[in-house]
Design a protein around this motif. Structure first.
Motif, PDB file in Angstrom:
ATOM      1  N   UNK A  41     -54.836  15.335 -41.093  1.00  0.00           N
ATOM      2  CA  UNK A  41     -54.530  13.904 -41.014  1.00  0.00           C
ATOM      3  C   UNK A  41     -53.080  13.758 -40.547  1.00  0.00           C
ATOM      4  N   UNK A  42     -52.873  13.952 -39.257  1.00  0.00           N
ATOM      5  CA  UNK A  42     -51.516  13.945 -38.715  1.00  0.00           C
ATOM      6  C   UNK A  42     -50.900  12.553 -38.719  1.00  0.00           C
ATOM      7  N   UNK A  43     -51.728  11.520 -38.579  1.00  0.00           N
ATOM      8  CA  UNK A  43     -51.214  10.147 -38.657  1.00  0.00           C
ATOM      9  C   UNK A  43     -50.675   9.877 -40.066  1.00  0.00           C
ATOM     10  N   UNK A  44     -51.426  10.303 -41.069  1.00  0.00           N
ATOM     11  CA  UNK A  44     -50.992  10.134 -42.455  1.00  0.00           C
ATOM     12  C   UNK A  44     -49.712  10.890 -42.743  1.00  0.00           C
ATOM     13  N   UNK A  45     -49.595  12.092 -42.180  1.00  0.00           N
ATOM     14  CA  UNK A  45     -48.399  12.904 -42.353  1.00  0.00           C
ATOM     15  C   UNK A  45     -47.181  12.178 -41.772  1.00  0.00           C
ATOM     16  N   UNK A  46     -47.336  11.640 -40.573  1.00  0.00           N
ATOM     17  CA  UNK A  46     -46.214  10.947 -39.911  1.00  0.00           C
ATOM     18  C   UNK A  46     -45.819   9.690 -40.688  1.00  0.00           C
ATOM     19  N   UNK A  47     -46.771   9.033 -41.343  1.00  0.00           N
ATOM     20  CA  UNK A  47     -46.454   7.853 -42.159  1.00  0.00           C
ATOM     21  C   UNK A  47     -45.534   8.209 -43.330  1.00  0.00           C
ATOM     22  N   UNK A  48     -45.528   9.462 -43.724  1.00  0.00           N
ATOM     23  CA  UNK A  48     -44.688   9.912 -44.845  1.00  0.00           C
ATOM     24  C   UNK A  48     -43.280  10.307 -44.400  1.00  0.00           C
ATOM     25  N   UNK A  53     -35.804   2.467 -37.879  1.00  0.00           N
ATOM     26  CA  UNK A  53     -36.396   1.243 -37.345  1.00  0.00           C
ATOM     27  C   UNK A  53     -35.806   0.976 -35.965  1.00  0.00           C
ATOM     28  N   UNK A  54     -36.584   1.228 -34.937  1.00  0.00           N
ATOM     29  CA  UNK A  54     -36.159   0.976 -33.561  1.00  0.00           C
ATOM     30  C   UNK A  54     -37.310   0.321 -32.812  1.00  0.00           C
ATOM     31  N   UNK A  55     -37.004  -0.148 -31.601  1.00  0.00           N
ATOM     32  CA  UNK A  55     -38.050  -0.771 -30.788  1.00  0.00           C
ATOM     33  C   UNK A  55     -39.133   0.241 -30.431  1.00  0.00           C
ATOM     34  N   UNK A  56     -38.761   1.479 -30.204  1.00  0.00           N
ATOM     35  CA  UNK A  56     -39.709   2.498 -29.804  1.00  0.00           C
ATOM     36  C   UNK A  56     -40.293   3.294 -30.954  1.00  0.00           C
ATOM     37  N   UNK A  57     -40.260   2.734 -32.167  1.00  0.00           N
ATOM     38  CA  UNK A  57     -40.724   3.470 -33.349  1.00  0.00           C
ATOM     39  C   UNK A  57     -42.196   3.855 -33.235  1.00  0.00           C
ATOM     40  N   UNK A  58     -43.033   2.961 -32.759  1.00  0.00           N
ATOM     41  CA  UNK A  58     -44.466   3.262 -32.639  1.00  0.00           C
ATOM     42  C   UNK A  58     -44.703   4.375 -31.627  1.00  0.00           C
ATOM     43  N   UNK A  59     -43.971   4.357 -30.530  1.00  0.00           N
ATOM     44  CA  UNK A  59     -44.102   5.420 -29.527  1.00  0.00           C
ATOM     45  C   UNK A  59     -43.623   6.750 -30.106  1.00  0.00           C
ATOM     46  N   UNK A  60     -42.555   6.694 -30.907  1.00  0.00           N
ATOM     47  CA  UNK A  60     -42.033   7.902 -31.551  1.00  0.00           C
ATOM     48  C   UNK A  60     -43.067   8.465 -32.529  1.00  0.00           C
ATOM     49  N   UNK A  61     -43.722   7.587 -33.282  1.00  0.00           N
ATOM     50  CA  UNK A  61     -44.782   8.025 -34.207  1.00  0.00           C
ATOM     51  C   UNK A  61     -45.902   8.724 -33.439  1.00  0.00           C
ATOM     52  N   UNK A  62     -46.311   8.115 -32.334  1.00  0.00           N
ATOM     53  CA  UNK A  62     -47.391   8.688 -31.522  1.00  0.00           C
ATOM     54  C   UNK A  62     -47.008  10.060 -30.983  1.00  0.00           C
ATOM     55  N   UNK A  63     -45.741  10.230 -30.592  1.00  0.00           N
ATOM     56  CA  UNK A  63     -45.271  11.525 -30.102  1.00  0.00           C
ATOM     57  C   UNK A  63     -45.313  12.572 -31.212  1.00  0.00           C
ATOM     58  N   UNK A  64     -44.886  12.198 -32.411  1.00  0.00           N
ATOM     59  CA  UNK A  64     -44.935  13.115 -33.551  1.00  0.00           C
ATOM     60  C   UNK A  64     -46.382  13.517 -33.860  1.00  0.00           C
ATOM     61  N   UNK A  65     -47.284  12.543 -33.833  1.00  0.00           N
ATOM     62  CA  UNK A  65     -48.694  12.822 -34.112  1.00  0.00           C
ATOM     63  C   UNK A  65     -49.244  13.801 -33.076  1.00  0.00           C
ATOM     64  N   UNK A  66     -48.938  13.562 -31.800  1.00  0.00           N
ATOM     65  CA  UNK A  66     -49.422  14.449 -30.736  1.00  0.00           C
ATOM     66  C   UNK A  66     -48.855  15.859 -30.898  1.00  0.00           C
TER      67      UNK A  66
END
Length: 133
Positions: A41-48, A53-66
């Motif tokens: 559950x890599x999405x769950x891991x990244x949530x932890x 807080x930046x404008x590109x936070x969601x993109x950064x999360x997606x990069x970490x998940x990938x």
């Protein structure tokens, strides 16, 4: 009868909320992260993780998940998955804003690893994993 049912429902909700509130400890977050890795559950891991807080936070999360999906999957396949994990110790700093949790990981191939998880308490009072200095 109706009052009894309502009272029982309120008591159950209160107990549930109370028990969930105590789950925000450094050890609980580290265990939850290990469980996420165990279940891929890599999405769950990244949530932890503590992410700024930046404008590109969601993109950064997606990069970490990938990245985790790519590297984590290979590592877990090589070690035949994460069989079990255990918190060995928890140290919270004097100011209460950071912590280190020492964990033992046991893999499916029989190998073991001891690692330290660094955590910080954010502005909301939540413990998050920190990968900074």
């Amino acid at each position: 009868m109706k009052k009894l049912l309502i009272s029982m429902f309120v008591a159950i909700v209160a107990l549930t909320l109370w028990s969930c509130g105590s789950a925000n400890t450094p050890s609980a977050v580290a265990e939850k992260a290990a469980k996420c890795m165990q279940n891929a559950d890599y999405e769950g891991y990244v949530e932890l993780m503590e992410l700024k807080e930046t404008e590109g936070k969601e993109a950064e999360k997606e990069q970490f998940v990938a990245l985790l999906r790519e590297k984590g999957t290979k590592t877990m396949e090589k070690k035949q998955g994460l069989k079990s994990y255990e918190v060995l110790s928890e140290e919270i700093s004097e100011d209460g804003k950071s912590a280190t949790v020492k964990m033992k990981m046991v893999y499916g191939d029989g190998s073991e690893d001891t690692s330290k998880v660094k955590l910080v308490k954010n502005d909301k009072g939540e413990w998050k994993m920190s990968f900074g200095k």
